[in-house]
Design an enzyme around this catalytic site. Structure first.
Site, short mmCIF file in Angstrom:
data_model
loop_
_atom_site.label_atom_id
_atom_site.label_comp_id
_atom_site.label_asym_id
_atom_site.label_seq_id
_atom_site.Cartn_x
_atom_site.Cartn_y
_atom_site.Cartn_z
N SER A 100 -6.62 -10.49 -5.90
CA SER A 100 -6.91 -11.81 -5.30
C SER A 100 -6.14 -11.96 -3.98
O SER A 100 -5.20 -12.72 -3.90
CB SER A 100 -6.57 -12.94 -6.27
OG SER A 100 -5.31 -12.80 -6.87
N GLY A 135 1.83 -3.62 -10.53
CA GLY A 135 2.25 -3.86 -11.91
C GLY A 135 1.66 -5.10 -12.56
O GLY A 135 2.13 -5.53 -13.62
N LYS A 136 0.62 -5.66 -11.96
CA LYS A 136 0.02 -6.89 -12.49
C LYS A 136 -0.48 -6.72 -13.92
O LYS A 136 -0.13 -7.49 -14.81
CB LYS A 136 -1.15 -7.33 -11.60
CG LYS A 136 -0.79 -7.59 -10.15
CD LYS A 136 -2.00 -8.00 -9.34
CE LYS A 136 -3.10 -6.96 -9.31
NZ LYS A 136 -2.67 -5.67 -8.69
N SER A 137 -1.34 -5.73 -14.12
CA SER A 137 -1.93 -5.53 -15.44
C SER A 137 -0.87 -5.12 -16.47
O SER A 137 -0.88 -5.60 -17.61
CB SER A 137 -3.03 -4.46 -15.39
OG SER A 137 -4.14 -4.92 -14.62
N LEU A 177 -0.58 -6.34 -4.79
CA LEU A 177 -1.31 -5.14 -4.40
C LEU A 177 -1.72 -4.31 -5.60
O LEU A 177 -1.14 -4.43 -6.68
CB LEU A 177 -0.45 -4.29 -3.46
CG LEU A 177 -0.13 -4.85 -2.07
CD1 LEU A 177 0.92 -3.98 -1.40
CD2 LEU A 177 -1.39 -4.95 -1.22
N SER A 178 -2.71 -3.46 -5.40
CA SER A 178 -3.05 -2.49 -6.43
C SER A 178 -1.84 -1.60 -6.69
O SER A 178 -1.22 -1.07 -5.75
CB SER A 178 -4.23 -1.63 -5.94
OG SER A 178 -4.54 -0.62 -6.89
N GLY A 179 -1.46 -1.45 -7.94
CA GLY A 179 -0.29 -0.65 -8.28
C GLY A 179 1.00 -1.43 -8.33
O GLY A 179 2.07 -0.85 -8.57
#
Length: 206
Positions: A111, A42-44, A38-40
């Site tokens: 994604s 911590g992927k990036s 999800l957005s937020g």
């Protein structure tokens, strides 16, 4: 906008400098590390922290960040299901080129759909070249971390097709690694991914 057709009247050119030669020169394998969540979630943050560690080890790396890519390569796409699929397809093709270059390609994209992530896995010649990392973080934590205010805007109806609110996120069923980013520090998460890369022979143990 999704297209699966190949260009006509073209012939694949086989280079003399092969992927294996590049990998020997680099000292590690080329792979796609596909961070999803999800957005937020911590992927990036995780992708860039991991890249820093790999760079310190002398590895050839590149992070494809979801927001950054939409400023150029995918700047013409929206957030409909069709455009999301095309977004992932383009990134998958670009990441595949990095792998052919012997580079560790780290992609940080929501994604949201399993079929799109699986399609990227099938793009590479060897399934071991695609490593899916699920950044598992509860929606409420992601909303608390939302410095951009996107979730609030989505809940007010200002952003349509927002994953987790008005558009679904399909949790990976067979992720290569699940990282609970709300329970561990960034450094701990980095070490978990590094351990997997070492276990699979992508990079040598430190």
């Amino acid at each position: 906008m999704t297209s699966t057709t190949e260009s006509s009247n073209t012939v694949w050119h086989r280079a003399t400098v092969t992927r294996r030669r590049r990998e020997r020169q680099n000292g590690h394998r080329g792979v796609i590390l596909w961070f999803t969540g999800l957005s937020g979630s911590g992927k990036s943050t995780l992708a860039h922290a991991l890249e820093e560690e790999l760079h310190q080890r002398g590895c050839r790396t590149f992070v494809c960040d979801g927001d950054n890519v939409r400023h150029g390569l995918c700047g013409d796409l929206g957030f409909s299901d069709e455009d999301r699929a095309e977004n992932v397809r383009r990134i998958g093709q670009m990441a595949k080129l990095f792998v052919e270059g012997g580079v560790i390609a780290l992609t940080a994209f929501i994604s949201p759909f399993r079929v799109d992530r699986q399609r990227v896995r099938m793009m590479v010649d060897n399934s071991k070249d695609f490593i899916e990392v699920f950044c598992d973080c509860p929606l409420e934590i992601c909303e608390q971390r939302d410095v951009k205010g996107l979730y609030q805007r989505a809940r007010r109806g200002e952003i349509p097709d927002f994953t987790g609110i008005s558009s679904p996120y399909e949790t990976p069923q067979n992720a290569d690694l699940i990282v609970k980013t709300s329970e561990y520090t960034v450094e701990q998460c980095v070490q978990k991914v590094l351990a997997l890369l070492e276990e699979r022979g992508v990079v040598a143990p430190k």
